[in-house]
Design an enzyme around this catalytic site. Structure first.
Site, PDB file in Angstrom:
ATOM      1  NE  ARG B  15      31.008  81.411  71.515  1.00 31.86           N
ATOM      2  CZ  ARG B  15      32.165  82.699  71.317  1.00 31.86           C
ATOM      3  NH1 ARG B  15      32.265  83.644  70.987  1.00 31.86           N
ATOM      4  NH2 ARG B  15      33.391  81.585  71.518  1.00 31.86           N
ATOM      5  CG  ASN B  91      30.659  75.402  63.367  1.00 30.39           C
ATOM      6  OD1 ASN B  91      30.896  76.010  62.387  1.00 30.39           O
ATOM      7  ND2 ASN B  91      30.263  75.542  64.927  1.00 30.39           N
ATOM      8  CB  SER B 143      35.987  80.233  55.244  1.00 32.49           C
ATOM      9  OG  SER B 143      36.026  81.896  55.506  1.00 32.49           O
ATOM     10  CE1 TYR B 156      38.777  81.263  60.531  1.00 33.51           C
ATOM     11  CE2 TYR B 156      38.834  82.089  58.027  1.00 33.51           C
ATOM     12  CZ  TYR B 156      38.338  81.442  59.668  1.00 33.51           C
ATOM     13  OH  TYR B 156      36.411  81.374  60.034  1.00 33.51           O
ATOM     14  CE  LYS B 160      37.376  78.049  59.193  1.00 31.14           C
ATOM     15  NZ  LYS B 160      36.110  77.012  59.748  1.00 31.14           N
TER      16      LYS B 160
END
Lengths: 86, 247
Positions: B15, B91, B143, B156, B160
């Site tokens: 996705r 990813n 990110s 998160y 990252k």
């Protein structure tokens, strides 16, 4: 050169020498038993890891990190493989 | 498989950005290993659409946070590709958002395990086939949150940011073997993750964005294809794809 005295010892040395020649891009004549990978054959630390991986593959061995650290010369690899090969 | 065809492995490719990456690398002539964690049906659809347009792809299920599953993933992919791997895109990523005061140990571990440890495990397995061919390109999906921080995303953001350090260390370690390692830092990209933002937040964000729109997954994917195929002197970079968000 006592370690290569037996036929199988000589054979083993030849096989390992071929791996070293291929991985380090050196000529066979400089790959003596006494040769140190980093000091004599110009290997860097990543080269020696690659060399160990190639030896593992060629002889179907799993060489633990502690043992791998001691494999700094051609002779060390020959005796390790001799002692540990299946 | 055609031995001259380059091979790309994309993790989390069912996705979002991962799907766009799979389609873009297939379009650029790569055989694509489409990894998925839970989205088996979505991954099968991605493979189906690549194959339908004449490409080569196969789906490989594996949770990248699990070392045993990563081992199996690589042995399956390399058996399929005849030991060739040109491109790895780390990813796969998850979020478990909470303010730090309320952020549980489990939510911390889960996010770090998938986003950061998973990337390391995959990179470690990719090094061997890449070293053998003296060529390879690893890209880590970081990110802007990893560079700038974000309230409610301590786990998160840390994962990252960790990918940036991983990228730099690997770029130094593997450069002599012609293996390049870069990080991509997307901003707000249209995806399931951004779809869940409420309207007020979306409007406020759009006001701040110089390009006045969210990015498309394909815009991230196209950069990765460029890095892999047209940028042989670029390594150890973090490239923002953020519409100017940081300005």
């Amino acid at each position: 050169m006592s370690e290569t005295g037996t036929v199988s010892g000589q054979e083993l040395f030849e096989r390992i020498r071929a791996i070293v020649v291929e991985k380090l891009g050196v000529t066979a004549d400089v790959v003596t038993l006494e040769a140190s990978f980093q000091e004599d054959l110009g290997a860097d630390s990543l080269d020696t890891v690659e060399l160990v991986m190639a030896v593992e593959e060629a002889f179907d061995l799993q060489i633990p990190d502690e043992a791998a650290e001691g494999l700094t010369t051609v002779a060390a690899v020959v005796s390790y493989v001799e002692a540990n090969k299946a | 498989m055609n031995p001259d065809q380059p091979v790309a492995l994309i993790t989390g490719a069912g996705r979002g950005i991962g799907k766009a990456l799979a389609l873009a690398f297939a379009d650029a002539g790569h055989a694509v290993a489409v990894n998925y964690g839970r989205s088996a049906e979505a991954a099968a659809e991605v493979v189906g659409s690549i194959v339908a347009s004449g490409g080569v792809a196969r789906a490989f299920g594996a949770d990248v946070a699990d070392p045993a599953q990563v081992d199996r993933l690589f042995s399956d992919v390399l058996a399929w590709s005849d030991q060739r791997l040109d491109v790895l895109v780390n990813n796969a990523g998850i979020t478990r958002d909470a303010l730090a005061l309320r952020l549980s140990n489990e939510a911390w571990d889960e996010v770090l395990d998938t986003n950061l440890k998973g990337a390391f495990l995959c990179a470690r397995s990719a090094i061997k086939p890449m070293m053998k061919r003296r060529s390879g390109c690893i890209m880590n999906m970081s990110s802007v949150v990893g560079l700038d921080g974000q309230a409610g995303q301590a786990n998160y953001a840390a994962s990252k940011a960790g990918l940036v350090g991983l990228t730099m260390a690997l770029a130094k370690e593997l450069g002599s073997r012609n293996i390049r390692v870069n990080a991509i830092a997307p901003g707000f990209i249209v995806s399931d993750m951004t779809e869940t933002l409420d309207q007020a937040v979306r409007d406020a964000l759009l006001q701040r964005l110089p390009l006045s729109r969210f990015g498309e997954p394909a815009e991230v994917a196209d950069l990765c294809v460029f890095l892999a195929t047209r940028a042989p002197y670029v390594t150890g970079q973090v490239i923002r794809v953020d519409g100017g968000l940081h300005l």
